[in-house]
Scaffold this motif. Sequence first.
Motif, PDB file in Angstrom:
ATOM      1  N   GLU A  91       0.855  -1.189   0.000  1.00 53.88           N
ATOM      2  CA  GLU A  91       0.000   0.000   0.000  1.00 53.88           C
ATOM      3  C   GLU A  91       0.887   1.233   0.000  1.00 53.88           C
ATOM      4  N   LEU A  92       0.663   2.107  -0.981  1.00 57.64           N
ATOM      5  CA  LEU A  92       1.429   3.337  -1.121  1.00 57.64           C
ATOM      6  C   LEU A  92       0.631   4.497  -0.547  1.00 57.64           C
ATOM      7  N   ASP A  93       1.300   5.343   0.221  1.00 62.48           N
ATOM      8  CA  ASP A  93       0.661   6.484   0.873  1.00 62.48           C
ATOM      9  C   ASP A  93       1.439   7.744   0.508  1.00 62.48           C
ATOM     10  N   PRO A  94       0.926   8.549  -0.443  1.00 58.96           N
ATOM     11  CA  PRO A  94       1.639   9.767  -0.824  1.00 58.96           C
ATOM     12  C   PRO A  94       1.579  10.811   0.279  1.00 58.96           C
ATOM     13  N   GLN A  95       2.684  11.522   0.436  1.00 60.94           N
ATOM     14  CA  GLN A  95       2.790  12.563   1.446  1.00 60.94           C
ATOM     15  C   GLN A  95       3.200  13.857   0.755  1.00 60.94           C
ATOM     16  N   ALA A  96       3.536  14.862   1.502  1.00 61.78           N
ATOM     17  CA  ALA A  96       3.890  16.165   0.927  1.00 61.78           C
ATOM     18  C   ALA A  96       5.255  16.121   0.243  1.00 61.78           C
ATOM     19  N   ASP A  97       5.473  17.079  -0.626  1.00 60.17           N
ATOM     20  CA  ASP A  97       6.777  17.301  -1.264  1.00 60.17           C
ATOM     21  C   ASP A  97       7.290  16.107  -2.061  1.00 60.17           C
ATOM     22  N   GLY A  98       6.398  15.351  -2.683  1.00 59.12           N
ATOM     23  CA  GLY A  98       6.826  14.249  -3.536  1.00 59.12           C
ATOM     24  C   GLY A  98       7.275  13.005  -2.791  1.00 59.12           C
ATOM     25  N   VAL A  99       7.026  12.936  -1.513  1.00 56.17           N
ATOM     26  CA  VAL A  99       7.426  11.770  -0.715  1.00 56.17           C
ATOM     27  C   VAL A  99       6.305  10.728  -0.762  1.00 56.17           C
ATOM     28  N   VAL A 100       6.677   9.453  -0.932  1.00 55.27           N
ATOM     29  CA  VAL A 100       5.719   8.357  -0.907  1.00 55.27           C
ATOM     30  C   VAL A 100       6.176   7.353   0.145  1.00 55.27           C
ATOM     31  N   GLU A 101       5.281   7.035   1.071  1.00 51.91           N
ATOM     32  CA  GLU A 101       5.579   6.010   2.067  1.00 51.91           C
ATOM     33  C   GLU A 101       4.978   4.684   1.625  1.00 51.91           C
ATOM     34  N   ILE A 102       5.769   3.629   1.733  1.00 49.64           N
ATOM     35  CA  ILE A 102       5.222   2.293   1.605  1.00 49.64           C
ATOM     36  C   ILE A 102       4.630   2.005   2.980  1.00 49.64           C
ATOM     37  N   MET A 103       3.327   2.193   3.081  1.00 49.06           N
ATOM     38  CA  MET A 103       2.646   2.124   4.369  1.00 49.06           C
ATOM     39  C   MET A 103       2.561   0.682   4.868  1.00 49.06           C
ATOM     40  N   TYR A 104       2.207  -0.228   3.972  1.00 48.60           N
ATOM     41  CA  TYR A 104       2.127  -1.648   4.328  1.00 48.60           C
ATOM     42  C   TYR A 104       2.675  -2.473   3.183  1.00 48.60           C
ATOM     43  N   PHE A 105       3.365  -3.531   3.543  1.00 44.51           N
ATOM     44  CA  PHE A 105       3.921  -4.450   2.553  1.00 44.51           C
ATOM     45  C   PHE A 105       4.060  -5.811   3.217  1.00 44.51           C
ATOM     46  N   GLY A 106       3.630  -6.844   2.543  1.00 39.41           N
ATOM     47  CA  GLY A 106       3.832  -8.174   3.093  1.00 39.41           C
ATOM     48  C   GLY A 106       3.080  -9.240   2.332  1.00 39.41           C
ATOM     49  N   LEU A 107       3.342 -10.468   2.730  1.00 35.65           N
ATOM     50  CA  LEU A 107       2.739 -11.643   2.103  1.00 35.65           C
ATOM     51  C   LEU A 107       1.901 -12.414   3.110  1.00 35.65           C
ATOM     52  N   LEU A 108       0.854 -13.056   2.632  1.00 33.95           N
ATOM     53  CA  LEU A 108       0.102 -13.975   3.466  1.00 33.95           C
ATOM     54  C   LEU A 108       1.038 -15.113   3.854  1.00 33.95           C
ATOM     55  N   PRO A 109       0.886 -15.677   5.048  1.00 36.63           N
ATOM     56  CA  PRO A 109       1.838 -16.688   5.538  1.00 36.63           C
ATOM     57  C   PRO A 109       2.130 -17.841   4.571  1.00 36.63           C
ATOM     58  N   ASP A 110       1.136 -18.356   3.885  1.00 33.15           N
ATOM     59  CA  ASP A 110       1.359 -19.496   2.987  1.00 33.15           C
ATOM     60  C   ASP A 110       2.206 -19.155   1.767  1.00 33.15           C
TER      61      ASP A 110
END
Length: 187
Positions: A91-110
């Motif tokens: 999940e990408l979360d854009p912020q001010a001044d051209g900054v983008v945070e990768i807010m969530y990243f991951g895989l299901l356990p299987d």
Amino acid sequence: MSTITLTTWSLEMASPQDLVRAAVPGPEITVRRAEVPSPEFSRFLYASVGGDIHWTDRLSLTRAQWVEQLGRPGVETWVAYERGTPAGYVELDPQADGVVEIMYFGLLPDFRGRRIGGHLLTLGVEAAWSLAERWPGREATTRVWLHTCSQDGPTAMDNYLRRGFKLFKTETEQKESTPTPGPWPGA
């Protein structure tokens, strides 16, 4: 109740040229953007990916709060599928001044440990760098960042470093030890 030492690391990438692409795991893995925000689907991904690694901050959000978060301009969810089954997301979360945070990243356990995460992170980072191309009026991305912690999956930090992220901050705190809710909260 006992306490644990929680370490949180913040990492960043300052240029799209810093990205070190992971190998594509195979033709059965596809990654697509979820172009229609869906609180139910996003909550499913969040709880399924984070249930065993202490992701709890969004579990108490109402549907309206999910709609608000996902409906902000530039917020994107990219989903990895194995033969049509959701395997993980970013999940990408854009912020001010051209900054983008990768807010969530991951895989299901299987789906962990099968070289899907490096590929998904590669495509997620590329999507972060190209966010302005999909969102008119959004300034070009100047920085992509994320944070991970000592309770995240055991290969998370290595994956971020292998993709070209650089550590810029480390924080340590004492925290009350709590059990993980598991992928089936309340069941």
